[in-house]
Design a protein around this motif. Structure first.
Motif, PDB file in Angstrom:
ATOM      1  N   ILE A 145      -4.537   2.319   0.594  1.00 12.00           N
ATOM      2  CA  ILE A 145      -3.836   3.132  -0.408  1.00 12.00           C
ATOM      3  C   ILE A 145      -4.311   4.578  -0.337  1.00 12.00           C
ATOM      4  O   ILE A 145      -3.509   5.521  -0.369  1.00 12.00           O
ATOM      5  N   GLY A 156      -2.282  -4.837  -2.451  1.00 17.85           N
ATOM      6  CA  GLY A 156      -2.820  -3.546  -2.054  1.00 17.85           C
ATOM      7  C   GLY A 156      -4.286  -3.593  -1.679  1.00 17.85           C
ATOM      8  O   GLY A 156      -5.061  -4.374  -2.240  1.00 17.85           O
ATOM      9  N   CYS A 215       0.798  -1.228   0.000  1.00 18.70           N
ATOM     10  CA  CYS A 215       0.000   0.000   0.000  1.00 18.70           C
ATOM     11  C   CYS A 215       0.834   1.283   0.000  1.00 18.70           C
ATOM     12  O   CYS A 215       0.522   2.213  -0.765  1.00 18.70           O
ATOM     13  N   ALA A 246       0.693   4.185  -2.905  1.00 19.44           N
ATOM     14  CA  ALA A 246       0.329   5.531  -2.453  1.00 19.44           C
ATOM     15  C   ALA A 246       1.407   6.543  -2.811  1.00 19.44           C
ATOM     16  O   ALA A 246       1.106   7.676  -3.193  1.00 19.44           O
ATOM     17  N   ARG A 298      -2.008   7.664   0.718  1.00 19.41           N
ATOM     18  CA  ARG A 298      -1.853   8.732  -0.268  1.00 19.41           C
ATOM     19  C   ARG A 298      -2.198  10.086   0.339  1.00 19.41           C
ATOM     20  O   ARG A 298      -1.502  11.082   0.111  1.00 19.41           O
TER      21      ARG A 298
END
Length: 284
Positions: free
Chosen positions: A163, A158, A98, A102, A167
Protein backbone atom coordinates in the motif's frame (compact mmCIF):
# COMPACT_ATOMS: atom_id res chain seq x y z
CA UNK A 1 55.65 15.23 -22.06
CA UNK A 2 55.28 16.39 -18.46
CA UNK A 3 51.95 18.04 -19.38
CA UNK A 4 50.72 14.79 -21.00
CA UNK A 5 51.71 12.88 -17.89
CA UNK A 6 49.76 15.31 -15.70
CA UNK A 7 46.74 15.03 -18.00
CA UNK A 8 46.85 11.26 -18.04
CA UNK A 9 47.23 11.06 -14.27
CA UNK A 10 43.59 11.73 -13.26
CA UNK A 11 42.22 9.57 -16.07
CA UNK A 12 44.54 6.72 -15.10
CA UNK A 13 43.47 6.98 -11.47
CA UNK A 14 39.83 7.07 -12.56
CA UNK A 15 40.34 3.96 -14.67
CA UNK A 16 42.03 2.21 -11.75
CA UNK A 17 39.16 3.06 -9.43
CA UNK A 18 36.68 1.76 -12.02
CA UNK A 19 38.59 -1.50 -12.34
CA UNK A 20 38.68 -1.90 -8.57
CA UNK A 21 34.96 -1.18 -8.36
CA UNK A 22 34.15 -3.75 -11.05
CA UNK A 23 36.43 -6.28 -9.36
CA UNK A 24 34.64 -5.71 -6.05
CA UNK A 25 31.24 -6.11 -7.74
CA UNK A 26 32.34 -9.35 -9.41
CA UNK A 27 33.65 -10.65 -6.09
CA UNK A 28 30.32 -9.93 -4.36
CA UNK A 29 28.38 -11.49 -7.26
CA UNK A 30 30.60 -14.56 -7.04
CA UNK A 31 29.94 -14.91 -3.31
CA UNK A 32 26.18 -14.78 -3.82
CA UNK A 33 26.01 -16.93 -6.95
CA UNK A 34 28.34 -19.69 -5.71
CA UNK A 35 25.71 -21.44 -3.51
CA UNK A 36 23.26 -21.37 -6.43
CA UNK A 37 25.81 -22.92 -8.80
CA UNK A 38 26.70 -25.51 -6.15
CA UNK A 39 23.04 -26.45 -5.82
CA UNK A 40 22.65 -26.90 -9.59
CA UNK A 41 25.83 -28.91 -10.09
CA UNK A 42 25.18 -31.09 -7.04
CA UNK A 43 21.79 -32.04 -8.46
CA UNK A 44 23.64 -33.65 -11.39
CA UNK A 45 26.28 -35.46 -9.30
CA UNK A 46 26.49 -39.09 -8.31
CA UNK A 47 26.45 -39.76 -4.54
CA UNK A 48 30.16 -40.56 -4.65
CA UNK A 49 30.93 -37.20 -6.28
CA UNK A 50 29.10 -34.98 -3.79
CA UNK A 51 31.97 -34.90 -1.28
CA UNK A 52 35.36 -35.21 -2.88
CA UNK A 53 38.82 -34.06 -1.87
CA UNK A 54 39.76 -31.66 -3.24
CA UNK A 55 36.20 -30.28 -3.67
CA UNK A 56 35.00 -30.03 -7.26
CA UNK A 57 32.26 -27.72 -8.45
CA UNK A 58 31.49 -29.68 -11.61
CA UNK A 59 30.58 -33.39 -11.42
CA UNK A 60 32.89 -35.95 -12.97
CA UNK A 61 29.86 -37.81 -14.33
CA UNK A 62 26.65 -35.92 -15.16
CA UNK A 63 23.44 -37.73 -14.28
CA UNK A 64 19.70 -36.99 -14.14
CA UNK A 65 19.13 -39.80 -11.66
CA UNK A 66 18.67 -37.41 -8.74
CA UNK A 67 15.64 -35.80 -10.37
CA UNK A 68 14.05 -39.22 -10.82
CA UNK A 69 14.76 -40.13 -7.20
CA UNK A 70 13.24 -36.84 -6.03
CA UNK A 71 10.10 -37.46 -8.09
CA UNK A 72 9.80 -40.97 -6.66
CA UNK A 73 10.34 -39.84 -3.07
CA UNK A 74 7.77 -37.04 -3.07
CA UNK A 75 4.94 -35.79 -5.31
CA UNK A 76 6.73 -32.73 -6.64
CA UNK A 77 4.04 -32.16 -9.28
CA UNK A 78 1.34 -31.83 -6.60
CA UNK A 79 3.53 -29.62 -4.41
CA UNK A 80 4.35 -27.48 -7.46
CA UNK A 81 0.67 -27.11 -8.38
CA UNK A 82 -0.28 -26.15 -4.80
CA UNK A 83 2.49 -23.55 -4.73
CA UNK A 84 1.41 -22.10 -8.09
CA UNK A 85 -2.20 -21.83 -6.85
CA UNK A 86 -1.20 -20.16 -3.58
CA UNK A 87 1.23 -17.75 -5.26
CA UNK A 88 -1.19 -16.85 -8.06
CA UNK A 89 -4.12 -16.20 -5.73
CA UNK A 90 -1.87 -14.17 -3.44
CA UNK A 91 -0.75 -12.01 -6.35
CA UNK A 92 -4.37 -11.51 -7.45
CA UNK A 93 -5.38 -10.52 -3.93
CA UNK A 94 -2.50 -8.07 -3.67
CA UNK A 95 -3.20 -6.46 -7.05
CA UNK A 96 -6.90 -6.09 -6.21
CA UNK A 97 -6.66 -4.68 -2.69
CA UNK A 98 -3.47 -2.64 -2.39
CA UNK A 99 -3.94 -0.25 -5.36
CA UNK A 100 -7.49 0.56 -4.20
CA UNK A 101 -6.34 1.54 -0.72
CA UNK A 102 -3.34 3.41 -2.11
CA UNK A 103 -5.56 5.40 -4.50
CA UNK A 104 -7.81 6.46 -1.63
CA UNK A 105 -4.77 7.56 0.39
CA UNK A 106 -3.08 9.35 -2.51
CA UNK A 107 -5.82 11.11 -4.47
CA UNK A 108 -8.80 11.58 -2.14
CA UNK A 109 -9.09 14.45 0.33
CA UNK A 110 -10.94 13.17 3.40
CA UNK A 111 -10.78 13.74 7.12
CA UNK A 112 -8.44 11.37 8.89
CA UNK A 113 -6.48 10.38 5.79
CA UNK A 114 -3.17 11.17 7.44
CA UNK A 115 -4.10 9.19 10.56
CA UNK A 116 -5.06 6.15 8.51
CA UNK A 117 -1.83 6.37 6.52
CA UNK A 118 0.14 6.61 9.79
CA UNK A 119 -1.64 3.47 11.06
CA UNK A 120 -0.75 1.67 7.82
CA UNK A 121 2.89 2.64 8.30
CA UNK A 122 2.78 1.65 11.96
CA UNK A 123 1.57 -1.86 11.13
CA UNK A 124 4.73 -2.32 9.04
CA UNK A 125 6.69 -2.14 12.29
CA UNK A 126 4.85 -5.08 13.83
CA UNK A 127 6.78 -8.36 13.52
CA UNK A 128 4.71 -11.24 12.12
CA UNK A 129 5.11 -13.13 15.40
CA UNK A 130 2.79 -10.58 17.04
CA UNK A 131 -0.16 -11.34 14.73
CA UNK A 132 0.56 -15.03 14.21
CA UNK A 133 -1.53 -16.41 17.09
CA UNK A 134 -4.53 -14.04 16.66
CA UNK A 135 -4.68 -14.83 12.95
CA UNK A 136 -4.51 -18.55 13.62
CA UNK A 137 -7.34 -18.29 16.14
CA UNK A 138 -9.47 -16.39 13.63
CA UNK A 139 -8.95 -18.93 10.85
CA UNK A 140 -9.41 -21.83 13.26
CA UNK A 141 -12.72 -20.35 14.47
CA UNK A 142 -14.10 -20.18 10.92
CA UNK A 143 -12.78 -23.65 10.10
CA UNK A 144 -10.17 -22.72 7.49
CA UNK A 145 -7.09 -24.23 9.14
CA UNK A 146 -5.80 -27.17 7.17
CA UNK A 147 -6.61 -25.44 3.86
CA UNK A 148 -4.71 -23.03 1.64
CA UNK A 149 -7.09 -20.14 2.37
CA UNK A 150 -5.19 -18.77 5.39
CA UNK A 151 -2.23 -18.37 3.03
CA UNK A 152 -4.30 -16.43 0.49
CA UNK A 153 -7.10 -14.48 2.16
CA UNK A 154 -4.91 -11.94 4.05
CA UNK A 155 -3.63 -10.58 0.73
CA UNK A 156 -7.18 -9.58 -0.26
CA UNK A 157 -7.24 -7.20 2.73
CA UNK A 158 -4.06 -5.38 1.72
CA UNK A 159 -0.39 -5.49 2.68
CA UNK A 160 0.98 -2.33 4.36
CA UNK A 161 4.28 -2.29 2.50
CA UNK A 162 2.60 -2.65 -0.89
CA UNK A 163 0.00 0.00 0.00
CA UNK A 164 2.84 2.36 0.88
CA UNK A 165 4.67 1.55 -2.36
CA UNK A 166 1.58 2.10 -4.51
CA UNK A 167 0.66 5.28 -2.65
CA UNK A 168 4.11 6.75 -3.28
CA UNK A 169 3.77 5.98 -6.97
CA UNK A 170 0.23 7.37 -7.29
CA UNK A 171 1.28 10.61 -5.61
CA UNK A 172 3.28 11.27 -8.79
CA UNK A 173 0.22 10.95 -11.05
CA UNK A 174 -0.71 14.55 -12.06
CA UNK A 175 -3.74 15.86 -10.21
CA UNK A 176 -4.65 17.93 -13.27
CA UNK A 177 -5.14 14.73 -15.26
CA UNK A 178 -7.58 13.37 -12.69
CA UNK A 179 -9.35 16.74 -12.38
CA UNK A 180 -9.82 16.89 -16.16
CA UNK A 181 -11.34 13.43 -16.16
CA UNK A 182 -13.74 14.44 -13.39
CA UNK A 183 -14.80 17.52 -15.37
CA UNK A 184 -15.53 15.24 -18.32
CA UNK A 185 -17.92 13.28 -16.11
CA UNK A 186 -15.79 10.21 -15.45
CA UNK A 187 -16.63 8.32 -12.28
CA UNK A 188 -13.96 7.72 -9.66
CA UNK A 189 -13.77 4.04 -10.52
CA UNK A 190 -13.43 4.91 -14.23
CA UNK A 191 -10.58 7.29 -13.40
CA UNK A 192 -8.95 4.65 -11.24
CA UNK A 193 -9.37 1.86 -13.80
CA UNK A 194 -8.70 3.72 -17.05
CA UNK A 195 -6.18 6.38 -16.03
CA UNK A 196 -4.38 5.61 -12.78
CA UNK A 197 -3.88 1.86 -13.12
CA UNK A 198 -2.42 1.99 -16.67
CA UNK A 199 0.06 4.62 -15.45
CA UNK A 200 0.89 2.46 -12.43
CA UNK A 201 1.91 -0.66 -14.39
CA UNK A 202 5.56 -0.54 -13.20
CA UNK A 203 4.46 -0.32 -9.56
CA UNK A 204 1.87 -3.06 -10.07
CA UNK A 205 4.54 -5.31 -11.57
CA UNK A 206 6.81 -4.55 -8.63
CA UNK A 207 4.32 -5.52 -5.93
CA UNK A 208 3.21 -8.52 -8.00
CA UNK A 209 6.77 -9.84 -8.20
CA UNK A 210 7.38 -9.16 -4.51
CA UNK A 211 4.20 -11.00 -3.51
CA UNK A 212 4.93 -13.92 -5.83
CA UNK A 213 8.39 -14.34 -4.32
CA UNK A 214 7.07 -14.13 -0.78
CA UNK A 215 4.29 -16.63 -1.41
CA UNK A 216 6.55 -18.97 -3.39
CA UNK A 217 9.26 -19.14 -0.72
CA UNK A 218 7.00 -18.92 2.35
CA UNK A 219 7.65 -21.74 4.79
CA UNK A 220 6.35 -20.58 8.17
CA UNK A 221 2.70 -20.04 7.22
CA UNK A 222 2.31 -23.39 5.39
CA UNK A 223 3.96 -25.06 8.38
CA UNK A 224 1.40 -23.47 10.71
CA UNK A 225 -1.78 -23.95 8.68
CA UNK A 226 -1.29 -27.04 6.50
CA UNK A 227 -1.55 -30.50 8.06
CA UNK A 228 -2.60 -32.54 5.02
CA UNK A 229 0.24 -33.60 2.73
CA UNK A 230 -2.07 -33.19 -0.27
CA UNK A 231 -2.04 -29.42 0.37
CA UNK A 232 1.70 -29.04 0.98
CA UNK A 233 3.59 -26.35 -0.91
CA UNK A 234 7.08 -26.91 -2.27
CA UNK A 235 8.83 -25.36 0.71
CA UNK A 236 6.97 -27.58 3.15
CA UNK A 237 7.39 -30.60 0.86
CA UNK A 238 11.15 -30.07 0.78
CA UNK A 239 11.24 -29.90 4.56
CA UNK A 240 9.16 -33.09 4.77
CA UNK A 241 11.47 -34.82 2.29
CA UNK A 242 14.53 -33.76 4.27
CA UNK A 243 13.09 -34.99 7.58
CA UNK A 244 12.04 -38.37 6.16
CA UNK A 245 15.03 -39.18 3.96
CA UNK A 246 17.88 -37.59 5.84
CA UNK A 247 20.62 -35.83 3.95
CA UNK A 248 20.30 -37.32 0.46
CA UNK A 249 22.13 -34.41 -1.08
CA UNK A 250 21.67 -35.25 -4.75
CA UNK A 251 17.85 -35.67 -4.72
CA UNK A 252 17.51 -32.81 -2.23
CA UNK A 253 19.42 -30.44 -4.50
CA UNK A 254 17.41 -31.66 -7.50
CA UNK A 255 14.17 -30.87 -5.70
CA UNK A 256 15.60 -27.50 -4.67
CA UNK A 257 16.34 -26.70 -8.32
CA UNK A 258 12.72 -27.45 -9.20
CA UNK A 259 11.71 -25.15 -6.34
CA UNK A 260 14.04 -22.30 -7.31
CA UNK A 261 13.96 -22.13 -11.10
CA UNK A 262 10.30 -21.00 -11.57
CA UNK A 263 10.75 -18.08 -9.16
CA UNK A 264 13.99 -17.13 -10.89
CA UNK A 265 12.27 -17.15 -14.29
CA UNK A 266 9.44 -14.94 -13.01
CA UNK A 267 11.93 -12.45 -11.57
CA UNK A 268 14.00 -12.32 -14.77
CA UNK A 269 10.90 -11.76 -16.90
CA UNK A 270 9.63 -8.95 -14.67
CA UNK A 271 13.00 -7.45 -13.79
CA UNK A 272 12.59 -4.44 -16.08
CA UNK A 273 9.22 -3.51 -14.55
CA UNK A 274 10.55 -4.29 -11.08
CA UNK A 275 13.44 -1.83 -11.33
CA UNK A 276 11.27 0.80 -13.02
CA UNK A 277 8.66 0.51 -10.28
CA UNK A 278 11.23 0.96 -7.54
CA UNK A 279 12.81 3.94 -9.28
CA UNK A 280 9.49 5.77 -9.68
CA UNK A 281 7.91 4.95 -6.31
CA UNK A 282 10.07 7.14 -4.09
CA UNK A 283 12.32 4.25 -2.94
CA UNK A 284 15.60 5.35 -4.45
Amino acid sequence: MAIDTVRRGPSARKASRSLLAYAGILAVVGIFIFPFLTMITTSFKLPTDVFTLPPALLPETWTFENFGLALEAMPIDRYLWNTIVVASLSVIGTLVSCPLVAYALAKFEWRGRGVVFFIVLATMMLPPQVTMIPLYLVFDTVGLTGTIWPLVLPTFFGTPFFIFLMRQFMMNVPDDLIAAARLDGASEFRIYWSIVLPLAKPALATIGIFQFMWAWTDFLNPLIYLNDEANYTLSLGLYNFFSENGIAWGPLMAASVVFTVPALIVFLIGQRFFLSGLATSGLK
